[in-house]
Design a protein around this motif. Structure first.
Motif, short mmCIF file in Angstrom:
data_model
loop_
_atom_site.label_atom_id
_atom_site.label_comp_id
_atom_site.label_asym_id
_atom_site.label_seq_id
_atom_site.Cartn_x
_atom_site.Cartn_y
_atom_site.Cartn_z
N THR A 57 35.76 61.96 80.90
CA THR A 57 35.30 61.23 79.56
C THR A 57 34.49 61.90 78.89
O THR A 57 33.69 62.90 79.15
CB THR A 57 34.31 59.90 80.41
N LEU A 58 34.42 61.31 77.61
CA LEU A 58 33.51 61.94 76.59
C LEU A 58 32.10 61.69 77.14
O LEU A 58 31.68 60.58 77.45
CB LEU A 58 33.63 60.94 75.11
N PRO A 59 31.37 62.89 76.84
CA PRO A 59 29.89 62.82 77.27
C PRO A 59 29.15 62.30 76.17
O PRO A 59 29.36 62.40 74.88
CB PRO A 59 29.61 64.28 77.82
N GLN A 60 27.81 61.93 76.45
CA GLN A 60 26.82 61.66 75.36
C GLN A 60 26.41 63.07 74.97
O GLN A 60 26.08 63.98 75.78
CB GLN A 60 25.57 60.84 76.09
N VAL A 61 26.20 63.20 73.54
CA VAL A 61 25.44 64.19 73.16
C VAL A 61 24.42 63.76 72.19
O VAL A 61 24.16 62.84 72.02
CB VAL A 61 26.71 65.16 71.97
#
Length: 937
Positions: A523-527
């Motif tokens: 999954t796309l991580p928080q950045v």
RNA sequence: GCCGUGGUGGUGGAAUCGGUAGACACGCAGGACUUAAAAUCCUGUGGCACUUAAAGGCUGUGCGGGUUCAAGUCCCGCCCACGGUACCA
């Protein structure tokens, strides 16, 4: 009783939702039909009236099929990853997910008002992990596959590894990938390091890494989309943009070129779309030919489809990116060439191909003509693209338009080689004529000369036949945040990968390793920031988890998710497969696909490509995704402009503007218009900076704006929102009007002037059922012949038109029928009920209401479409147009079974005909039964 | 540039196989109903000149040619607008 659309539409909307009317389940007892509209990108601006055009058309077809007894799958979803949300995130810090969610909610509200028969329980969003888990999974299928040219299909990479283990890669095997300049035995293979093995496999995997070009903007520190580059500058900020090579993922679509081409013959798409795909794939049969350099130990290989013209070669042009260019540039030309290359770097591919300005630069070197032995100068020029053919062309100015312009500009010799005198209409590039000035080819016809040369070249071993494709492998990496992460990590040996090419062939030390299936979704991580990193990598490159795990930092492009979404609808909640075998087998492929023609090659080609891979790997039964395809045109906006003179602080009504007047037209929001008249006060309120301006009116005291047709867009202030139209006229009128506007595939401007016609039609229909006091007028007596004829004429036309997706003429036919029934004062229940069922796909709300009022308990949308009966339509006579020399002069009604001789007699006896004939002899009498009679004198 | 699509009244468009160009609708004009308006209904409406009127005539589907008894439709050559042109979706 009035036709109250708001009440009716609200009532049925709730009813349909409550009864789950549009939910569809697999049912083996019914024939299936899959009708699909291209899912939208949910933009922040919401839907405008252009979006629903295709949806309405597709919905009508889906509903029609359902009335005909089909089990219809008609889903909707969102193509939710994309640049605009990311751009907004960069500007405002808002997470793209938030922006996208908001936009989707808004889309859903708008879509719900239009009365679609979507099964919303099957909704998909490409940005959800449950969805992109399978996008990643499909990527792994590609990564773990290679194209076996012998079997002509994709296979698991394991089968290739087995071949390498068994017999290595011998010379014969090089044909499988000409880019791999290496042979090895099975024994060698087993000794290779995993790194080396992977490097070799990279030449075969359907998803692989290679250096491809990107638009690099140093000032913004990021890669730009073509869209964001205008005239070699970044659209935001106007900073310089150059093309730079970067290591990226590509998909080996070129292996499928022939199958993508052949597949076009099996599908019912418009010829124009198929033609665009054919041209995009661009298969051409030609030949490779080597030109040896005069002073260097190297040869330049050109690709040409016109090997017959080889004696007309007066120069050779090499692409500015070609790796041999460096070696060819002489000391004297070094300065000139490097200046030229700097210029080329700033140009986009489109600009380069436009060749309005002919540019180029001499390298200083020569090659030797393989037949004449003459010295041929080598130039470099931007019109030669490195990605097409070999990146080198032979210049034949006598027989190629671009070469000719080039030769004229740089004073290079033009040798005539083909005599076209016997083909006066032939253009310069037609393969016609007789060879001249061409040694042993002299006197041959072009086609013959091509065959002879091909033989000769192969015999001399200076070249060989080659099929070339314009199609290139698909670039699959984006240096962006808002896309699917690659399910890939790198095995690091030594230093990490550098984003840009540094000139060395072997400058990366990474081995991509696929994540296992149970690690998906990644999954796309928080950045912390959506801003680019500055070194060309995506924002993921600053994420801790990504760094620790050496995950790929690029993300996938928009078409990753949209290339297979039509399969997910078949089984949208499956958590163990992208869709179950059973459901894939039931729905198979999309029977009707409706979407914009702007996707002609992009999306439609990629979706076909993905389908063929999944077919090869045994997941699908059909190797084409969309059996029938219809492309709707764009609905354009009618922008409004006001004439502004800034210095004199005034606006001038457009009919008072004289030629040469100082000033310019600026956009003005169309919501301030009444026809073409401007509401000046509202305009002033909108743009308060112009409140003090003077407004010059025309003689009638009105201020007129200038209208122009443009793309419908927020920035042009010409957007019409379907919500407003529906609030005023109702969804049924809106649907009818969208269809009535014209043929589905044509672009046309939106103009709501005509909408009252559709509204009037529905009210007229209503009045067939109810009188002014709301009393039901419907009678149960025997229907009159004229009414039945009117109805069956309609049913016949609708049946034909709907199959053709000719919905504008369908709506006209309904209008004609209702007009006729009104004139006939027909209130017959049988006639009206059939009319209502036929209209139900077009106007689902009003028909549902009327059907109920006729005493039915079930929904009209579960009825059976009435079949027409030819018996009611039979005619005995026909009013023949009678023309003299092809010009219509009069008409004459005659029985349809009357034969030519008798007709001729009757026609010639006519006073009108006599007047024109004036006793002259009749040269000919043309008679086409049921069509026309023509007297030739 | 290249590839694809389109161009028909004041407007959106129709003409399905080469056979009555302008269906259907908007707009406009005139009329009926109404105190008035809205709504509804009726009539007319490609252009031109002619005629009291009717009938009829000429012309007309972006431009220029051609094929055919007959062309919006087929062929050749142009012009213009739109879509795509490989990272907008």
């Amino acid at each position: 009783m009035e036709y109250r659309f708001t009440e009716i539409e609200e009532k049925w909307k709730q009813n349909w939702e409550k009864t789950n009317l549009y939910k569809v389940v697999e049912d083996k007892n019914k024939p299936k039909f899959y009708a699909l509209s291209m899912f939208p990108y949910p933009s922040g601006a919401g839907l405008h009236v252009g979006h629903p055009l295709g949806y309405v058309a597709c919905d009508i077809f889906a509903r029609y099929k359902r009335l005909q007894g089909f089990n219809v799958l008609h889903p909707m979803g969102y193509d939710a990853f994309g640049l605009p949300a990311e751009q907004y995130a960069i500007e405002t810090g808002t997470h793209p997910e938030e922006t996208t969610d908001k936009a989707i909610k808004r889309y859903r509200e708008q879509l719900d008002k239009i009365g679609f028969s979507f099964d919303w329980s099957r909704e998909v969003k490409t940005c959800e992990p449950e969805y992109y888990k399978w996008t990643q999974w499909i990527f792994l299928q590609l990564f773990n596959s290679w194209y076996n040219r012998e079997a002509d299909k994709a296979e698991p990479i394991q089968t290739l590894v087995e071949i390498f283990e068994r017999k290595g890669c011998i010379t014969d095997w090089k044909q499988f990938n000409p880019n791999l300049h290496e042979t090895f035995s099975g024994a060698d293979w087993s000794k290779f390091s995993s790194y080396k093995k992977e490097r070799i496999l990279q030449y075969y995997r359907l998803a692989y890494r290679s250096y491809t070009e990107v638009n690099w903007c140093e000032a913004l520190g990021c890669v730009l989309a073509n869209d964001e580059v205008k005239d070699g500058k970044s659209e935001r900020g106007g900073f310089p943009v150059v093309r730079k090579k970067m290591k990226q993922w590509s998909l080996r679509i070129t292996e499928y070129a022939d199958r993508l081409l052949d597949g076009l013959n099996q599908i019912e798409w418009s010829e124009s779309i198929k033609e665009q795909q054919r041209n995009w794939i661009g298969r051409s049969e030609g030949c490779l030919l080597d030109f040896n350099a005069e002073l260097l130990p190297l040869s330049l290989t050109v690709f040409t489809t016109r090997i017959d013209t080889v004696f007309g070669v007066s120069f050779v042009v090499i692409a500015p990116e070609h790796e041999a260019l460096n070696k060819l540039v002489t000391q004297e030309q070094k300065q000139a060439v490097s200046e030229y290359l700097a210029y080329v770097k700033s140009r986009t591919e489109i600009e380069r191909q436009q060749e309005k300005k002919v540019t180029g630069c001499f390298t200083g070197s020569y090659v030797i003509h393989p037949f004449s032995g003459e010295k041929i100068p080598v130039w470099t020029a931007e019109y030669v693209l490195s990605g097409y053919g070999t990146g080198v062309v032979m210049g034949v100015p006598a027989d190629d338009e671009r070469d000719k312009k080039f030769a004229e500009k740089f004073n290079l010799p033009i040798v005539e080689i083909i005599d076209k005198s016997m083909y006066p209409n032939a253009t310069i590039e037609d393969k016609l004529g007789k060879m001249i000035n061409s040694d042993f080819l002299n006197g041959m016809e072009v086609q013959n000369a091509i065959d002879v040369m091909l033989e000769k070249v192969e015999e001399m071993e200076i070249g060989k036949r080659k099929v070339n494709y314009k199609l290139r492998d698909a670039s699959f990496s984006r240096q962006r945040y808002w896309g699917e992460p690659f399910p890939i990590r790198y095995e690091v040996k030594g230093k990490t990968d550098l984003p840009f090419a540094n000139g060395k062939d072997d400058d990366y030390a990474d081995v991509p390793v696929a994540l296992s299936e149970n690690e998906l979704p990644l999954t796309l991580p928080q950045v912390e920031s959506f801003k680019p990193t500055g070194d060309g990598r995506s924002p993921l490159a600053s994420n801790k988890t990504w760094l620790e795990n050496n995950y790929e930092t690029d993300t996938m492009p928009g078409y990753a998710g949209s290339s297979w979404y039509f399969l997910r609808y078949m089984d949208p909640h499956n958590s163990t497969a992208f869709a179950s075998k059973e459901k894939l087998d039931y729905w198979q492929q999309v029977d009707l696909y409706v979407g914009g023609s702007e996707h002609a090659v992009g999306h439609l080609l990629y979706a076909r490509f993905f389908t063929k891979i999944l077919f090869d790997l045994g997941f699908l039964k059909a190797d084409e995704p969309f059996k029938r395809m219809v492309n709707q045109g764009m609905i354009q906006g009618k922008s409004a402009f006001v004439f502004q003179n800034l210095e004199q602080k005034k606006f001038v009504s457009t009919n008072m503007v004289k030629e040469g007047d100082e000033g310019r037209f600026i956009h003005c929001d169309i919501q301030f218009l009444n026809d073409d008249k401007l509401d000046i006060e509202a305009f002033k309120k909108w743009r308060s900076e112009f409140a003090s301006f003077q407004f010059v009116l025309d003689s009638k005291g009105e201020f007129l704006v200038q209208r122009e047709v443009e793309k419908m867009s927020k920035s042009k202030y010409n957007v019409v929102n379907p919500d407003d139209v529906i609030a005023k006229y109702g969804a049924d009128t809106f649907r009818l009007f969208e269809m009535f506007l014209g043929p589905i595939e044509l672009s046309k401007p939106w103009d709501d002037k005509g909408i009252s016609g559709c509204y009037n039609f529905l009210r007229k229909l209503w009045r067939l059922f109810f009188d002014a006091d709301g009393k039901l007028l419907v009678t149960e007596d025997e229907a009159g012949n004229d009414s039945l004829k009117s109805l069956h004429k309609l049913l016949k036309k609708i049946t034909y038109d709907v199959e053709q997706l000719s919905f504008n003429t369908s709506v006209a036919a309904f209008m004609i029928c209702v007009n006729e029934l009104t004139d006939l004062k027909c209130h017959n229940k049988n006639v009206l009920q059939n009319l209502v069922i036929a209209l139900a796909p077009f106007a689902p709300f009003i028909t549902e209401e009327l059907y109920e009022k006729l005493g039915n308990k079930e929904s009209v949308h579960t009825a059976i479409f009435p079949a027409y009966n030819e018996n009611y339509l039979r005619e005995n006579s026909f009013v023949y147009p009678i023309s003299i020399n092809g010009k219509l002069r009069t008409t004459l009604e005659l029985p349809l079974d009357m034969e030519q001789a008798q007709v001729q007699e009757k026609v010639l006896a006519l006073e009108q005909v006599q007047k024109w004939v004036e006793g002259k002899p009749i040269k000919k009498f043309i008679f086409v039964k049921g069509k026309i009679a023509n007297v030739v004198i």
